[in-house]
Design a protein around this motif. Structure first.
Motif, PDB file in Angstrom:
ATOM      1  N   LEU A 241       0.848  -1.184   0.000  1.00 19.29           N
ATOM      2  CA  LEU A 241       0.000   0.000   0.000  1.00 19.29           C
ATOM      3  C   LEU A 241       0.890   1.243   0.000  1.00 19.29           C
ATOM      4  CD1 LEU A 241      -2.747  -1.039   2.584  1.00 19.29           C
ATOM      5  CD2 LEU A 241      -2.864  -1.112   0.077  1.00 19.29           C
ATOM      6  N   LYS A 242       0.385   2.333  -0.519  1.00 22.03           N
ATOM      7  CA  LYS A 242       1.238   3.518  -0.686  1.00 22.03           C
ATOM      8  C   LYS A 242       1.692   4.106   0.652  1.00 22.03           C
ATOM      9  CE  LYS A 242      -2.332   7.120  -0.946  1.00 22.03           C
ATOM     10  NZ  LYS A 242      -2.929   8.155  -1.799  1.00 22.03           N
ATOM     11  N   GLY A 243       0.969   3.807   1.745  1.00 19.35           N
ATOM     12  CA  GLY A 243       1.367   4.314   3.046  1.00 19.35           C
ATOM     13  C   GLY A 243       2.184   3.339   3.862  1.00 19.35           C
ATOM     14  N   SER A 244       2.722   2.310   3.240  1.00 17.96           N
ATOM     15  CA  SER A 244       3.492   1.291   3.951  1.00 17.96           C
ATOM     16  C   SER A 244       4.696   1.891   4.671  1.00 17.96           C
ATOM     17  CB  SER A 244       3.972   0.215   2.966  1.00 17.96           C
ATOM     18  OG  SER A 244       4.907  -0.644   3.584  1.00 17.96           O
ATOM     19  N   ASN A 245       4.871   1.506   5.930  1.00 19.01           N
ATOM     20  CA  ASN A 245       6.027   1.959   6.703  1.00 19.01           C
ATOM     21  C   ASN A 245       7.332   1.387   6.176  1.00 19.01           C
ATOM     22  OD1 ASN A 245       4.499   3.475   8.587  1.00 19.01           O
ATOM     23  ND2 ASN A 245       3.981   1.602   9.705  1.00 19.01           N
ATOM     24  N   GLU A 246       7.242   0.344   5.369  1.00 20.39           N
ATOM     25  CA  GLU A 246       8.422  -0.348   4.865  1.00 20.39           C
ATOM     26  C   GLU A 246       8.999   0.296   3.610  1.00 20.39           C
ATOM     27  OE1 GLU A 246       9.302  -4.841   3.141  1.00 20.39           O
ATOM     28  OE2 GLU A 246       7.794  -4.553   4.688  1.00 20.39           O
ATOM     29  N   THR A 247       8.219   1.125   2.949  1.00 18.60           N
ATOM     30  CA  THR A 247       8.641   1.692   1.665  1.00 18.60           C
ATOM     31  C   THR A 247       9.716   2.746   1.855  1.00 18.60           C
ATOM     32  OG1 THR A 247       6.479   1.286   0.678  1.00 18.60           O
ATOM     33  CG2 THR A 247       7.873   2.941  -0.382  1.00 18.60           C
ATOM     34  N   ILE A 248      10.782   2.630   1.068  1.00 18.36           N
ATOM     35  CA  ILE A 248      11.859   3.610   1.068  1.00 18.36           C
ATOM     36  C   ILE A 248      11.688   4.578  -0.098  1.00 18.36           C
ATOM     37  CG2 ILE A 248      14.371   3.920   0.935  1.00 18.36           C
ATOM     38  CD1 ILE A 248      14.592   1.063   2.149  1.00 18.36           C
ATOM     39  N   TRP A 249      11.341   4.056  -1.273  1.00 20.00           N
ATOM     40  CA  TRP A 249      11.070   4.921  -2.433  1.00 20.00           C
ATOM     41  C   TRP A 249      10.041   4.258  -3.322  1.00 20.00           C
ATOM     42  CZ3 TRP A 249      14.069   5.369  -7.577  1.00 20.00           C
ATOM     43  CH2 TRP A 249      13.612   6.478  -8.308  1.00 20.00           C
ATOM     44  N   GLN A 250       9.069   5.057  -3.779  1.00 21.92           N
ATOM     45  CA  GLN A 250       8.040   4.570  -4.686  1.00 21.92           C
ATOM     46  C   GLN A 250       7.689   5.668  -5.679  1.00 21.92           C
ATOM     47  OE1 GLN A 250       4.643   3.582  -2.216  1.00 21.92           O
ATOM     48  NE2 GLN A 250       4.667   5.567  -1.199  1.00 21.92           N
TER      49      GLN A 250
END
Length: 445
Positions: A241-250
């Motif tokens: 999901l776009k609000g994932s805490n795991e995402t570094i760059w999208q």
């Protein structure tokens, strides 16, 4: 005015000064116009070529490796699937030209910002750091695909027309040089928690990958640790999901509610399919109880009950049903950093540290701790975990098989056209004709 709209050449080696130089220097007099130019680079990255868009590396390299079966009719994709790629193939040329056109745009920004008399130093640092990152990121993908490639650091059309291929160790040097310069220019601003622009953490993520690929285990561990201390793994249902805490760059998908190309290409909505499905061997590689199997894959059965196909279901939105997109295209996420550090640690002799990082990934997937306790078995486990954690994401599986020396062992039994020279793609034939300095062609083509 957007910088990229002035780039209309078919190839980075066919640079015509009137077409490809800026119409006016006023683009670099205002931060808003430079920001728009950078945003357009990310739009191009999202919609075309290597990184995202139709038949990006996520799907195409999944087909090239052992992730996806292909049932479609595209001649270029069929050649990737069967390992009969030719230097004249359109897919190869598309990746090459798209990447180098965006590299040209990044260089345009670097040069224009440096010459600006009106931008603040803070804005200069931000835009230069972002453009340096883009230049390094795209060159890193080109290196992984084609082997030795030119490292283009200028908009000088004469120099670009005569570019020569840079030896791999020197490409790594230049990549790390660009990224270290970006480290000194960027901060940790995460753009209202959406992580849609390269910041310091994104640079660390690419540096960790580059150091791993180049065999600098100590620096790979250091860079991955910088990130692991600042992020947390997300619940398995929220990772994409776009609000994932795991995402570094999208990559943001735009103002209108649209979907990721990954979902549109990979989710099978009916049989006959749109062209691809997960290979049986990948589906069978998941252990019993692995939440990644139950949450990140799905299946569909034909009306007659004779055919069941499995597909990647990491991204789930295939219809625009809300006023805002719920998923963006994720390019870097924390799980990769744990696996980078696990591999670096085992190479450095830190068995328990490597086990700990592997177990973080396994435990999130609902699995018990690894029983591997020596270097060889841990490296096998890491390759296995990378396969199941990162499947159909950004070509990771192919790059792992290649760099870990496993491509021949894994692919020769299942790819009728496999040759050991397939570890790199051919330099596009049209580029060799336009610039003989790019010769010789890669072996096997």
């Amino acid at each position: 005015m957007l910088i990229i709209t002035t780039i209309s050449c078919d190839s980075f080696v066919e640079v015509d000064p009137p077409k490809n130089s800026l119409v006016t220097k006023t683009v670099f007099e205002d931060a808003a116009t430079v920001e728009s130019a950078m945003a357009n680079i990310f739009v191009k990255m999202r919609q075309q070529g290597l990184v995202s868009g139709n038949f990006s590396i996520s799907t195409s390299l999944g087909i090239y490796a052992d992730e996806l079966d292909y049932f479609g009719s595209s001649p270029d994709i069929l050649k990737l699937y069967s390992h009969n790629v030719l230097a004249s193939d359109g897919q190869v040329s598309l990746w090459w030209n798209h990447a180098f056109n965006l590299i040209y745009a990044a260089n345009d920004i670097i040069e224009g910002v440096a010459a600006s008399q009106t931008l603040s130093e803070e804005d200069k640092d931000r835009f230069t750091g972002q453009a340096l990152f883009v230049r390094a990121y795209l060159h890193s993908l080109l290196l992984s695909l084609f082997g030795e490639v030119p490292y283009i650091m200028t908009t000088d059309y004469i120099e670009n027309n005569r570019a020569i291929r840079t030896p791999e160790p020197e490409v790594f040097e230049k990549l790390i040089g660009d990224l270290n310069e970006a480290v000194n220019l960027l901060d940790n601003n995460n753009q209202a928690n959406e992580n849609i622009l390269p910041n310091l953490q994104v640079v660390y993520a690419l540096l960790a990958r580059i150091y791993l690929y180049s065999g600098d285990w100590a620096m790979a561990e250091t860079m991955a640790s910088n990130l692991i201390g600042n992020y947390g793994l997300e619940d398995i249902d929220k990772v994409f999901l776009k609000g994932s805490n795991e995402t570094i760059w999208q990559l943001m998908l735009g103002d209108n509610p649209v979907n990721t190309y990954d979902a549109l290409q990979l989710i099978i909505t009916g049989i006959p399919t749109q062209g691809m499905a997960l290979m049986d061997d990948l589906v069978g590689a998941f252990e019993a109880g692995d939440l990644r199997y139950t949450h990140w894959t799905n299946s569909i059965t034909s009306d007659d009950g004779q055919t069941t196909l499995y597909y990647a279901h990491k991204y789930k939105a295939t219809h625009n049903t809300t006023t805002q997109s719920e998923e963006y295209s994720i390019l870097f996420r924390l799980a990769e950093q744990y696996l980078i550090r696990a591999e670096a640690r085992v190479q450095l002799g830190d068995i328990s540290g490597s086990q700990a990082d592997i177990n973080v990934i396994r435990n999130r997937a609902g699995l018990g701790n690894t029983t591997a306790n020596d270097k060889a078995s841990l490296l096998d486990v890491i390759l296995h975990e990378r396969r199941l954690e990162l499947f159909t994401e950004q070509g990771h599986r192919w790059f792992d098989l290649k760099r870990m020396g496993k491509a021949e062992e894994v692919l020769s039994p299942i790819k009728a056209g496999w040759r050991n020279t397939d570890i790199v793609l051919p330099i596009p034939e049209s580029e060799l004709e336009l610039n003989p300095n790019l010769k010789p062609q890669n072996a096997g083509y």
